[in-house]
Design a protein around this motif. Sequence first.
Motif, PDB file in Angstrom:
ATOM      1  N   LYS A 191      -7.787  10.766   4.473  1.00  0.00           N
ATOM      2  CA  LYS A 191      -8.185   9.483   5.032  1.00  0.00           C
ATOM      3  C   LYS A 191      -8.600   8.531   3.909  1.00  0.00           C
ATOM      4  N   ASP A 192      -8.480   7.227   4.171  1.00  0.00           N
ATOM      5  CA  ASP A 192      -9.229   6.226   3.424  1.00  0.00           C
ATOM      6  C   ASP A 192     -10.571   6.111   4.124  1.00  0.00           C
ATOM      7  N   CYS A 193     -11.653   6.396   3.423  1.00  0.00           N
ATOM      8  CA  CYS A 193     -12.929   6.442   4.135  1.00  0.00           C
ATOM      9  C   CYS A 193     -14.093   6.101   3.209  1.00  0.00           C
ATOM     10  N   VAL A 194     -15.234   5.889   3.838  1.00  0.00           N
ATOM     11  CA  VAL A 194     -16.498   5.637   3.143  1.00  0.00           C
ATOM     12  C   VAL A 194     -17.476   6.737   3.549  1.00  0.00           C
ATOM     13  N   ILE A 195     -18.113   7.371   2.562  1.00  0.00           N
ATOM     14  CA  ILE A 195     -19.132   8.390   2.803  1.00  0.00           C
ATOM     15  C   ILE A 195     -20.503   7.751   2.606  1.00  0.00           C
ATOM     16  N   GLU A 196     -21.356   7.865   3.622  1.00  0.00           N
ATOM     17  CA  GLU A 196     -22.723   7.349   3.535  1.00  0.00           C
ATOM     18  C   GLU A 196     -23.701   8.505   3.722  1.00  0.00           C
ATOM     19  N   GLU A 247     -20.280   5.861  -1.062  1.00  0.00           N
ATOM     20  CA  GLU A 247     -19.129   5.934  -1.949  1.00  0.00           C
ATOM     21  C   GLU A 247     -17.845   5.836  -1.121  1.00  0.00           C
ATOM     22  N   ALA A 248     -16.843   5.127  -1.674  1.00  0.00           N
ATOM     23  CA  ALA A 248     -15.560   4.944  -0.992  1.00  0.00           C
ATOM     24  C   ALA A 248     -14.509   5.843  -1.631  1.00  0.00           C
ATOM     25  N   PHE A 249     -13.604   6.367  -0.813  1.00  0.00           N
ATOM     26  CA  PHE A 249     -12.538   7.239  -1.266  1.00  0.00           C
ATOM     27  C   PHE A 249     -11.233   6.809  -0.606  1.00  0.00           C
ATOM     28  N   GLN A 250     -10.120   7.030  -1.302  1.00  0.00           N
ATOM     29  CA  GLN A 250      -8.814   6.637  -0.771  1.00  0.00           C
ATOM     30  C   GLN A 250      -7.883   7.836  -0.654  1.00  0.00           C
ATOM     31  N   ASN A 251      -7.259   7.962   0.496  1.00  0.00           N
ATOM     32  CA  ASN A 251      -6.191   8.934   0.745  1.00  0.00           C
ATOM     33  C   ASN A 251      -6.553  10.322   0.213  1.00  0.00           C
ATOM     34  N   THR A 252      -7.667  10.852   0.698  1.00  0.00           N
ATOM     35  CA  THR A 252      -8.104  12.163   0.231  1.00  0.00           C
ATOM     36  C   THR A 252      -8.761  12.917   1.369  1.00  0.00           C
ATOM     37  N   ASP A 253      -8.810  14.247   1.229  1.00  0.00           N
ATOM     38  CA  ASP A 253      -9.541  15.062   2.196  1.00  0.00           C
ATOM     39  C   ASP A 253     -10.698  15.805   1.545  1.00  0.00           C
ATOM     40  N   THR A 254     -10.914  15.573   0.243  1.00  0.00           N
ATOM     41  CA  THR A 254     -11.983  16.251  -0.491  1.00  0.00           C
ATOM     42  C   THR A 254     -12.771  15.231  -1.301  1.00  0.00           C
ATOM     43  N   MET A 255     -14.098  15.191  -1.083  1.00  0.00           N
ATOM     44  CA  MET A 255     -14.958  14.221  -1.768  1.00  0.00           C
ATOM     45  C   MET A 255     -16.191  14.944  -2.305  1.00  0.00           C
ATOM     46  N   VAL A 256     -16.563  14.629  -3.515  1.00  0.00           N
ATOM     47  CA  VAL A 256     -17.734  15.247  -4.141  1.00  0.00           C
ATOM     48  C   VAL A 256     -18.780  14.171  -4.384  1.00  0.00           C
ATOM     49  N   ILE A 257     -19.975  14.393  -3.831  1.00  0.00           N
ATOM     50  CA  ILE A 257     -21.109  13.494  -4.056  1.00  0.00           C
ATOM     51  C   ILE A 257     -22.028  14.182  -5.058  1.00  0.00           C
ATOM     52  N   LYS A 258     -22.208  13.551  -6.234  1.00  0.00           N
ATOM     53  CA  LYS A 258     -22.976  14.168  -7.308  1.00  0.00           C
ATOM     54  C   LYS A 258     -24.333  13.490  -7.488  1.00  0.00           C
ATOM     55  N   ASN A 259     -25.125  14.078  -8.412  1.00  0.00           N
ATOM     56  CA  ASN A 259     -26.410  13.508  -8.836  1.00  0.00           C
ATOM     57  C   ASN A 259     -27.374  13.323  -7.666  1.00  0.00           C
ATOM     58  N   ASP A 297     -14.144   4.901   8.640  1.00  0.00           N
ATOM     59  CA  ASP A 297     -12.824   4.556   8.121  1.00  0.00           C
ATOM     60  C   ASP A 297     -12.848   3.172   7.493  1.00  0.00           C
ATOM     61  N   ALA A 298     -11.664   2.682   7.062  1.00  0.00           N
ATOM     62  CA  ALA A 298     -11.583   1.408   6.348  1.00  0.00           C
ATOM     63  C   ALA A 298     -12.020   0.230   7.211  1.00  0.00           C
ATOM     64  N   ASN A 358       0.802  -1.220   0.000  1.00  0.00           N
ATOM     65  CA  ASN A 358       0.000   0.000   0.000  1.00  0.00           C
ATOM     66  C   ASN A 358       0.836   1.272   0.000  1.00  0.00           C
ATOM     67  N   SER A 359       2.138   1.196  -0.321  1.00  0.00           N
ATOM     68  CA  SER A 359       2.969   2.398  -0.327  1.00  0.00           C
ATOM     69  C   SER A 359       2.660   3.254  -1.550  1.00  0.00           C
ATOM     70  N   SER A 360       2.459   4.549  -1.340  1.00  0.00           N
ATOM     71  CA  SER A 360       2.134   5.443  -2.458  1.00  0.00           C
ATOM     72  C   SER A 360       2.463   6.874  -2.072  1.00  0.00           C
ATOM     73  N   TYR A 361       3.115   7.599  -2.999  1.00  0.00           N
ATOM     74  CA  TYR A 361       3.496   8.997  -2.777  1.00  0.00           C
ATOM     75  C   TYR A 361       2.693   9.913  -3.693  1.00  0.00           C
ATOM     76  N   LEU A 362       2.539  11.161  -3.257  1.00  0.00           N
ATOM     77  CA  LEU A 362       1.873  12.167  -4.079  1.00  0.00           C
ATOM     78  C   LEU A 362       2.860  12.860  -5.009  1.00  0.00           C
ATOM     79  N   THR A 363       4.107  13.018  -4.567  1.00  0.00           N
ATOM     80  CA  THR A 363       5.115  13.655  -5.403  1.00  0.00           C
ATOM     81  C   THR A 363       5.725  12.640  -6.372  1.00  0.00           C
ATOM     82  N   THR A 364       6.344  13.126  -7.424  1.00  0.00           N
ATOM     83  CA  THR A 364       6.922  12.232  -8.432  1.00  0.00           C
ATOM     84  C   THR A 364       8.426  12.433  -8.613  1.00  0.00           C
TER      85      THR A 364
END
Length: 461
Positions: free
Chosen positions: A403-408, A420-432, A447-448, A225-231
Amino acid sequence: MKNKYLFVAFIFSLLVLHPIFGQSIRKGFQEMTEYEIVEIVDAFYELRNGADLFNDIATFHGDYFNFDSTADPTRLDLHFNLPDEQEREIFLAWHRVVVFEVEQTLQEINPELSMPYWNSTIYQSPTDALWDEDFLGSFDAAWELDRDLGADNRLPTPTELNNLLAQTNFFTFSNVLERQNLHRGGHVWTGGAMPTPLSPRDPVFFFHHSFVDKVWHDWEEIHHNSSYLTTSMIRYDGTYVFDGETLPLVDPNDITDSRVYGVFYAEDGLAELDNYIVSNTYNPEEIFYYQFNIQAGNNFVVPSGTVARFESVNEINLVPGFEAAPGSSFEANIDIQNGGMLNKSFSKGAITRTKNPYPYSEKINEAIVWEEGGNLLDDKPIVLTAAPNPFTEKITIKLNKRKDCVIEVFNMMGMLIREEAFQNTDTMVIKNLYGLSSGFYVIRVTDANGEILVVKRIVKM
């Protein structure tokens, strides 16, 4: 040329895999042969000849140790970017590359060398062999390191290591590892240069960070599960020049598996080599040296036209999945002559050296301030904002930490109407959401593991 007791050549069909490069069996310092100890100590002294790699890395590490990004957001650094500045985080990846850089230079001197590791959860005494005068002890006086072994006794425990490996989020794992005793302990316990930004002046820095790298390797083998935002990373951004050579551009996401650098960690008398393709990218012959059991298989490949050698003082086992293609050159050698001493004389006690010991003339920096507290364990309460509120067809949810999280989304009757589930984020958009009836709704964030983090009431117009 060494006298060999056993020579075995193996030829198998080629299995096509993605090429990777390097070569190294890293072992605990206590598993090194006397031959390896003599050779690596000599090589460390040699690295300070000419361009002085130790001093260059120490100076860079000091210059880019840690900055306040609010004062200058363009100035990058190496340490303490978590948990709040994940886009700048490179701690584990950068130190993986710098240990590899030194290891490659050691192998230019002797291709059988690798960077050992100091398991500080076990070896916690100033009388351990690591600190003998014929091992790393001589550098203290010769390089004016001013060590104070054990004065700050915060070395990690096996329980701390197990708890760290149980972390499931990569950035939480990296933050705890960096700030607590698995990393900090080796620095402050050693004293001298080690608890300062100039810590790479002490050769034990690289033994210590080889162990930190092993901990990351073990965590990645569990969680993947290792992952970086920078490249890219400072020093390894394709622009830094050392001794007339431009160092390569390295994306930290390309090196989350230590096998990318051909690095394998031996433990308890066993080195397991797998999922690797010999390429001779850095060395015309890739040599994997370990005095105990070398076991290779599970997609370890020696392609046609490449050269590789396993060398053990005791045992080599090739198991299913090992492949050596026609046209390759592969040897498996058991060396029984003095455990690989290469006819060198070796006796306990101080090593007599004729070369300049290269003491550092200027004083080392002040000690590092190791930050701890709520940020360290990521235990700040989750704060949720939802906008617009009231909403019409979509709503943007922001958290105060990634966070890795689930929005209900529930209606006031308690019925779940959106998930909806989201990974490693602090901003989530619920549409429609335009089809919902006007009225009150409830957003729940879990959380997870299904633990409720925060609940907020919202209004639909």
